[in-house]
Design a protein around this motif. Structure first.
Motif, PDB file in Angstrom:
ATOM      1  N   GLY A 185      29.962 -12.533 106.321  1.00 23.68           N
ATOM      2  CA  GLY A 185      30.728 -11.601 107.131  1.00 23.68           C
ATOM      3  C   GLY A 185      32.147 -11.419 106.654  1.00 23.68           C
ATOM      4  O   GLY A 185      32.570 -11.948 105.631  1.00 23.68           O
ATOM      5  N   GLU A 186      32.892 -10.630 107.444  1.00 28.76           N
ATOM      6  CA  GLU A 186      34.261 -10.282 107.062  1.00 28.76           C
ATOM      7  C   GLU A 186      35.143 -11.507 106.918  1.00 28.76           C
ATOM      8  O   GLU A 186      35.880 -11.646 105.956  1.00 28.76           O
ATOM      9  N   LYS A 187      35.080 -12.409 107.900  1.00 34.97           N
ATOM     10  CA  LYS A 187      35.814 -13.681 107.835  1.00 34.97           C
ATOM     11  C   LYS A 187      34.760 -14.767 107.965  1.00 34.97           C
ATOM     12  O   LYS A 187      34.006 -14.812 108.931  1.00 34.97           O
ATOM     13  N   ILE A 188      34.693 -15.652 106.991  1.00 32.41           N
ATOM     14  CA  ILE A 188      33.609 -16.608 106.881  1.00 32.41           C
ATOM     15  C   ILE A 188      33.862 -17.835 107.760  1.00 32.41           C
ATOM     16  O   ILE A 188      34.889 -18.515 107.612  1.00 32.41           O
ATOM     17  N   ALA A 189      32.935 -18.097 108.669  1.00 28.65           N
ATOM     18  CA  ALA A 189      33.050 -19.233 109.591  1.00 28.65           C
ATOM     19  C   ALA A 189      33.040 -20.537 108.805  1.00 28.65           C
ATOM     20  O   ALA A 189      32.291 -20.691 107.835  1.00 28.65           O
ATOM     21  N   GLY A 190      33.906 -21.465 109.200  1.00 25.46           N
ATOM     22  CA  GLY A 190      33.966 -22.774 108.581  1.00 25.46           C
ATOM     23  C   GLY A 190      34.914 -22.875 107.402  1.00 25.46           C
ATOM     24  O   GLY A 190      35.158 -23.958 106.894  1.00 25.46           O
ATOM     25  N   VAL A 191      35.449 -21.739 106.951  1.00 23.76           N
ATOM     26  CA  VAL A 191      36.395 -21.737 105.839  1.00 23.76           C
ATOM     27  C   VAL A 191      37.802 -21.617 106.415  1.00 23.76           C
ATOM     28  O   VAL A 191      38.086 -20.677 107.166  1.00 23.76           O
ATOM     29  N   PRO A 192      38.703 -22.562 106.099  1.00 25.96           N
ATOM     30  CA  PRO A 192      40.048 -22.515 106.674  1.00 25.96           C
ATOM     31  C   PRO A 192      40.869 -21.363 106.118  1.00 25.96           C
ATOM     32  O   PRO A 192      40.591 -20.835 105.055  1.00 25.96           O
ATOM     33  N   ASP A 193      41.900 -20.984 106.873  1.00 27.01           N
ATOM     34  CA  ASP A 193      42.866 -19.987 106.393  1.00 27.01           C
ATOM     35  C   ASP A 193      43.783 -20.636 105.387  1.00 27.01           C
ATOM     36  O   ASP A 193      44.102 -21.825 105.486  1.00 27.01           O
ATOM     37  N   CYS A 194      44.218 -19.852 104.389  1.00 28.81           N
ATOM     38  CA  CYS A 194      45.157 -20.349 103.377  1.00 28.81           C
ATOM     39  C   CYS A 194      46.549 -20.416 103.969  1.00 28.81           C
ATOM     40  O   CYS A 194      46.905 -19.660 104.829  1.00 28.81           O
TER      41      CYS A 194
END
Length: 139
Positions: free
Chosen positions: A130-139
């Motif tokens: 998806g547009e923002k991937i669940a489980g991946v932190p923000d930089c």
């Protein structure tokens, strides 16, 4: 396998996570001097901090020959391409919107090979999740 678009070896990752120095050095080598500003080291430092906090999430790139960029912008230099296959998603950040027939996203992921490589940005539109991937932190 990441295909380099310019000459030069891909540096293998020797530690569990990238260091701020490695990310900054990569940015200094790959970003033209005219666009290298104080924000590049700051962004690289934030990305390295995120990498130290979390070693990353394995993600699947569904598309072929996706360009990898030095920054989350379509106009940023693109020294390599990848896909399809598996990458490690270190963190994600907002950037230029990218639209493909399969969808659109203004989020970009800082990715590297599971075996280690230079970290580069890829639009999330090419990554399953998806547009923002669940489980991946923000930089």
């Amino acid at each position: 396998m990441i295909r380099r678009l310019s000459r030069g070896p891909t540096r293998p990752r020797t530690a569990a996570v990238l260091t701020a120095a490695a990310v900054t050095a990569t940015a200094a080598l790959l970003v033209p001097a005219a666009s290298a500003s104080a924000s590049v080291p700051a962004a690289a430092s934030r990305a390295a901090s995120a990498a130290q906090a979390d070693p990353g999430v394995q993600v699947t790139v569904w598309a072929s020959n996706v360009r990898l960029h030095n920054a989350p912008h379509v106009s940023a230099p693109s020294p390599a391409e990848f896909g399809p296959g598996t990458l490690i998603d270190i963190c994600q950040t907002p950037g230029d919107p990218v639209t493909e027939p399969q969808g659109s996203s203004s989020w970009w992921s800082l990715v590297e090979l599971p075996s280690g490589s230079d970290a580069l940005y890829m639009s999330n539109v090419f990554i399953k999740g998806g547009e923002k991937i669940a489980g991946v932190p923000d930089c």
